[in-house]
Structures are given as structure tokens and as C-alpha cells.
Design an enzyme around this catalytic site. Structure first.
Site, short mmCIF file in Angstrom:
data_model
loop_
_atom_site.label_atom_id
_atom_site.label_comp_id
_atom_site.label_asym_id
_atom_site.label_seq_id
_atom_site.Cartn_x
_atom_site.Cartn_y
_atom_site.Cartn_z
N LYS A 145 28.43 54.03 38.70
CA LYS A 145 28.90 53.53 40.00
C LYS A 145 30.39 53.21 39.94
O LYS A 145 30.96 53.10 38.85
CB LYS A 145 28.11 52.27 40.37
CG LYS A 145 28.27 51.13 39.36
CD LYS A 145 27.27 50.01 39.62
CE LYS A 145 27.48 48.86 38.65
NZ LYS A 145 26.39 47.85 38.77
N ARG A 182 19.63 38.25 44.69
CA ARG A 182 20.70 39.14 45.14
C ARG A 182 20.04 40.36 45.75
O ARG A 182 19.65 40.33 46.90
CB ARG A 182 21.61 39.49 43.94
CG ARG A 182 22.89 40.19 44.32
CD ARG A 182 23.65 40.71 43.09
NE ARG A 182 22.96 41.78 42.39
CZ ARG A 182 23.49 42.49 41.39
NH1 ARG A 182 24.70 42.20 40.94
NH2 ARG A 182 22.81 43.45 40.82
N TYR A 220 60.08 36.76 42.05
CA TYR A 220 59.85 35.91 43.22
C TYR A 220 59.72 34.43 42.83
O TYR A 220 59.01 34.10 41.88
CB TYR A 220 58.57 36.32 43.94
CG TYR A 220 58.69 37.60 44.74
CD1 TYR A 220 59.61 37.70 45.78
CD2 TYR A 220 57.88 38.68 44.47
CE1 TYR A 220 59.71 38.88 46.52
CE2 TYR A 220 57.97 39.86 45.20
CZ TYR A 220 58.89 39.94 46.23
OH TYR A 220 58.99 41.11 46.96
N MET A 249 53.90 43.51 43.65
CA MET A 249 52.92 44.53 44.00
C MET A 249 53.14 45.81 43.20
O MET A 249 52.19 46.45 42.74
CB MET A 249 53.01 44.85 45.50
CG MET A 249 51.94 45.83 45.98
SD MET A 249 52.13 46.25 47.72
CE MET A 249 51.84 44.68 48.50
C1 LIG Z 1 25.70 47.69 37.71
C2 LIG Z 1 24.24 47.71 37.51
C3 LIG Z 1 23.69 48.10 36.27
C4 LIG Z 1 24.55 48.36 35.06
O1 LIG Z 1 24.85 47.10 34.50
P1 LIG Z 1 25.76 47.00 33.19
O2 LIG Z 1 25.71 45.55 32.85
O3 LIG Z 1 27.10 47.45 33.62
O4 LIG Z 1 25.13 47.86 32.18
C5 LIG Z 1 22.33 48.21 36.18
N1 LIG Z 1 21.54 47.94 37.22
C6 LIG Z 1 22.01 47.52 38.42
C7 LIG Z 1 21.07 47.23 39.51
C8 LIG Z 1 23.39 47.38 38.61
O5 LIG Z 1 23.86 46.98 39.78
#
Ligand SMILES: *Cc1c(COP(=O)(O)O)cnc(C)c1O
Length: 388
Positions: free
Chosen positions: A34, A130, A259, A307
Site C-alpha cells: 500500500k 478501527r 526563518y 519548504m
Molecule cells: C498496513 C497493514 C498491514 C501491514 O502492516 P505492517 O506492520 O506494515 O506489516 C497489514 N494489515 C493491515 C490491515 C494493514 O493496514
């Protein structure tokens, strides 16, 4: 087109980490790619070659992008709103995790319209409030799944959960969450479903073992050398960020820098200007703490981060325009690590690696003699930004 900053992705390190997890899990490795593979870009083929058997992503868009790039391995997408393009996902043979009856109905409708079955993983919230279905709704969700299976629009192939405290193996929550998960699995079967695969563990739960024993491990951070539990010494970081000196100057003691003039030189010294800043993902919270590697030595970044630029106090070294400076890397040459950057800015390594912006070139490197490749990838829009 020339880039002033480069993010080098060490594909060999990622391959080695993937091979480690493939071995540690008996080949039950889902590579979590992801957020552009945690900011590492196109590495799907590397992790699949190294032993991953499937890929996990958040959104359907991410899954479809991998299919477009030619990935044929199973892909699971686990977070989508109810109006997501489930038809496209089903058409591209993408598995979908669902956490509510509404989502499941939407997936079923999309599959029915295409005259096929959606492959579904039911997602249980084992304890972090969550994502995933609340345990109280699990039985009803299984009931809906059973109905849609009977109608022929879905097939429940998996059950997934995600742990909240796996980076602390002694935390009592781990046992509770395992119990919620095994109970949910049992309820799934009682409801007449027969998922062939269960998956609970991500990196921390795999490294510490608190989420082991199920059919699949979803590993993201670990592939990129990040161990949230801080207990493994087997993982290699894969990213190096370098940039190029634009200019340098000598300043007198008492000169205010950046700054707010918050930093004041305490002696006559040399400064170098680097064309990278918080707009490229370097956390401004690291101001007055961060260091970079210059001519083999650590030097402090001084003044508030801008930036687009940083100023480095290079002591007696007057740098020449065009010299290369290492912002972070694996640490082998004495350069700061991503973990240090996370510490300087009060965050975790994940946040540092996923935020490096589009003005930075991504270059994949492998030292394998037969496959030496250094390919820069960038969207056209990024090239515009780099020229600007
Ligand atoms: C991001 C995620 C993972 C991977 O987790 P890591 O700690 O990066 O290995 C696995 N399952 C879900 C649902 C996630 O959101």
C-alpha cells in the site's frame, strides 16, 4: 530533465527481507504494498520473485494499478467505501475484504452484474476499534455472507484481523485479540462458511510471534527494513535519500540563519544550501536536530526547515555546488538512518518513508550482476514540478 534529489531504492534489500519473511512464515507471505509500497515504488515483481505469494493493498485503485503493471499474483484490497468500483475489482480478479453487511451487499451486487462471484475476506475488528466488523456484528455479517454465497455472488475465501499491540509482545491485549480472532473463525464455520485462509499477523505480530499460526502473514513494514517491535536484526532498510548542494557561503559568528533567525552561528563557519525541505517530505519537526552526511562526516542542519531548502553547517568545509549530500540511508557509511529521522521528529519510520515527495526521483538499484538496473520513474506532472 535532471533531478536535484534522488531516492535510491535498494531492491536487493527488499528482496532479502521478503525472502526472510517467506522462510519465517513457511511461504505464507502476503506482501503489503500500500501507499506506493511504503514509498518504495515498483517492487511487486521483486517481492514475488523472493517468495511472496500474494499482495495486499488498501484501495481498489492500488490493486488495479498493480494489475495494469502486469502483476498476476492474487491481490487483496481491504479498505473501500461502499460506492467503490467493486465491479472493476471483480473484473480484475482482485479479492476484497469487507467489514459490514452494506459493503458485502455492494460487492455482491457488482459481482452479480458481471455474472461472477466475488472472492471475499471477512474482516473482524479484533480489538482496536478501527477497521473490521465489531465482534457484536460478526454473526450477522456471516449470515449475510452465507445468503450471498447461496445466491452465487460471493465466495468467502478468507477471514482477516489486525492486531493493535503486537509490537509489545508482553501486552495482555495480544491474547485477547487472538481469542477474538479464533472465536470469529469458529463462528464463521458454524455459519456454514468455509474460508480456506485466515490471516491475523502483520510485521510486528510475525516478528514477535504473537500473531503466528494462521494461514497467511500480511507483511508491509518489514519488507522495507522496518520492525515496529525493534526486536529483529535481520531486516535491511532499502532507501537512501541524496541531494545536491546548490551553493555555499561563509558567515560570521552571530549570524542568524533561516526563518525567524532562530539559529545563530556561534562561530565563523561555512554553510551549504540543499534544495530539499518539508515540501519533499522531510519533517519540519526535525529542525535543529537533524543531521546529514557531508564528505563522510555528520553535519547539523541549522535553522528552521523551509519548504524547499535546508541549510547545513559544514564547519571548515566550503562545499562546492554540485556536491552530493546524503540525507538518510541504511547507515553503513555513517549517514543518518530513517529511524534517526523518525526520532528527531517524534514519529515512526513509516511516516518518513511514505512522505518523500514527487520532486524526488526514485531510482531502483540491484547489485545482482545479471540484472543491473537503474531506472528512474516519475509521472509527467512530477517532471513539471522538478523544473519549476
Ligand atoms: C498496513 C497493514 C498491514 C501491514 O502492516 P505492517 O506492520 O506494515 O506489516 C497489514 N494489515 C493491515 C490491515 C494493514 O493496514
Amino acid at each position: 530533465m535532471s533531478w536535484t534529489s534522488e531516492l535510491t531504492v535498494d531492491d536487493d534489500a527488499i528482496r532479502s527481507n521478503a525472502a526472510y519473511f517467506a522462510a519465517a512464515t513457511g511461504g505464507r507471505l502476503m506482501a503489503v504494498l500500500k501507499a506506493d509500497a511504503f514509498g518504495h515504488g515498483a517492487i511487486a515483481n521483486s517481492v514475488l520473485a523472493a517468495g511472496a505469494t500474494s499482495i495486499g493493498v488498501t484501495s481498489i485503485d492500488e490493486a488495479l494499478a498493480l494489475r495494469t503493471a502486469g502483476v498476476r499474483a492474487p491481490i487483496l484490497s481491504w479498505l473501500n467505501p461502499v460506492d467503490a468500483d467493486f465491479a472493476a475489482a471483480v473484473g480484475a480478479d482482485v479479492d476484497l475484504a469487507v467489514q459490514s453487511a452494506r459493503l458485502l451487499h455492494a460487492v455482491g451486487r457488482a459481482a452479480a452484474q458481471r455474472g461472477t462471484r466475488a472472492r471475499v475476506h471477512l474482516h473482524i475488528d479484533v480489538g482496536m476499534a478501527r477497521d473490521g466488523a465489531p465482534a457484536a456484528e460478526w454473526s450477522a455479517l456471516c449470515g449475510v455472507a452465507r445468503e450471498l454465497e447461496a445466491l452465487g455472488s460471493v465466495r468467502v475465501v478468507g477471514v482477516m484481523g489486525h492486531m493493535s499491540c503486537a509490537d509489545r509482545p508482553d501486552h495482555p491485549q495480544n491474547r485477547r485479540e487472538r481469542l477474538v480472532f479464533t472465536n470469529a473463525l469458529r463462528a464463521t464455520r458454524r455459519r456454514g462458511l468455509s474460508p480456506s485462509i485466515a490471516h491475523l499477523a502483520a510485521t510486528a505480530a510475525t516478528v514477535t510471534g504473537v500473531g503466528s499460526g494462521f494461514g497467511l502473514h500480511r507483511i508491509g513494514a518489514g519488507l522495507f527494513g522496518i520492525d515496529p517491535s525493534g526486536t529483529s536484526d535481520r531486516l535491511r532498510p532499502a532507501l537512501s535519500l541524496t541531494t545536491t548542494v546548490v551553493g555555499s557561503r561563509e558567515v560570521a559568528a552571530g549570524t542568524g540563519i533561516g526563518y525567524g533567525l532562530e539559529h545563530v552561528a556561534d562561530r565563523r563557519t561555512k554553510l551549504a544550501l540543499l534544495p530539499v525541505g518539508y515540501g519533499d517530505g522531510l519533517p519540519r519537526a526535525a529542525s535543529e536536530r537533524a543531521e546529514v552526511l557531508v564528505r563522510g562526516r555528520r553535519r547539523p542542519v541549522v535553522g528552521r526547515f523551509s519548504m524547499d531548502m535546508l541549510v547545513v553547517d559544514t564547519g571548515d568545509d566550503l562545499l562546492a555546488p554540485g556536491e552530493t549530500v546524503t540525507v538518510f540511508g541504511p547507515g553503513d557509511q555513517g549517514e543518518p538512518t530513517v529511524a534517526e529521522w523518525a526520532g528527531w521528529s517524534g514519529t515512526i519510520e513509516h511516516e518518513i518513508v511514505t512522505r518523500i515527495g514527487s520532486r524526488v526521483a526514485r531510482i531502483h538499484r540491484t547489485t545482482a550482476a545479471t540484472a543491473t538496473a537503474a531506472t528512474a520513474t516519475a509521472a509527467p506532472a512530477n517532471e513539471e514540478a522538478a523544473r519549476a
